[in-house]
Scaffold this motif. Sequence first.
Motif: not given
Length: 299
Positions: A18-25, A27-37
Motif C-alpha cells: 500500500i505505502e511502497k507500492n512494490y511489485s508482486e515479485y 514483495i515475494e522476495q522480501y517475504q522469502k528472505d524474512i521467512e528464512a530468518f
Amino acid sequence: MDQKPCILLESFIEFLKIEKNYSEYTIEQYQKDIEAFFMFMNEQGIKNVKDVEYFDARLFLTKLHEMEYARASVARKISSLRSFFKYLNRESILAENPFSMVSQPKSSVRLPKFFYEEEMEKLFEASSEHANLGERNRAILELLYATGIRVSECAGIQMKDLDFHLSTLLVRGKGNKERFVLFGSFAHEAIERYINNSRGKLMGNEDHAHLFVNARGKPLKPVGFRYILNQIIDKASLTNKIHPHMLRHTFATHLLNHGADLRTVQELLGHEHLSSTQVYTHVTKEHLKKTYMAHHPRA
C-alpha cells in the motif's frame, strides 16, 4: 503485547503493497528472505522478534556465508531484514534495529550482457514471419529494442497507452511511476501491422485492452515473453540464451555507443539514480577496448 512473527510479517507486507507500492515479485522476495530468518530464529530458540539482538543478526550472516550464498543474495537478504526491522521501529514495536549495523558484502560489479548490432539483425531476421504469432513476436522484439522498457512494463501496456501520431508510449514502471518513451519507425510499423492484421484474430472472443496477447487471446505474461524471445534466439542460431533484460541492456549500450548522453539514457530507462545508468559506460568502454585490441595493428 507480544505479537507473533507471522502477524508482523503480514503487517509489513501490507505496508510494502500500500505505502511502497512494490511489485508482486519484489514483495515475494522480501517475504522469502524474512521467512528464512524466522526459521533461523526457531533453530536458535528465539520466539519473539523483540529478543533478536545484533549478535543474532551477525550469526545469521555467518550462516548464510557457510551455506555459500552468492554475495548478491546475502546482501539482498540483509537489506530485506534491515527494512523489516526498520518498519518495526517505525511502528514502535521495537526500540532498536539489530540489522542496522550489519555490513553487507560488497557485490562484484557484473557488466550487463547485451547483443551486438549484428546479433540484433539476426534476431530480427528470425522473427520476420507473417503469421499472426510471427507478427506479434516481431512487434515485441522491435518494441523492447526500440524503447528499452522492462518486460513487466511491456506486459502491462494497454491499447490506450500508444500514441502513433507522436510515436510515444506511456509506461508504468517500478512503484507505478509513469513515464513516456519514444519508439522509432521500425517498431511503429511492426506494432501497427500486428494490431491491424493479427491481434484481433488472436483475441477471438476475449475482451480486454492489453496490447500483447497469447495464442488463446489472453494477456501475455512476462514468462510468455521469455519463452517467445528464446524461440527467436534458437531460430537465429545464437548460442546464448536470452534474458529479457538483455534487450534493455542492448538498448542502453547501443545508444551510448552511438553518442547519446548519459542523462538522456537515464530518463529513457526510467532510472531514479544516475549511478544505475553509469554501469553501461563500463560496457561501452569494454566494447571499445575489444574493438581496439582486435583491429589495431600494434595493439
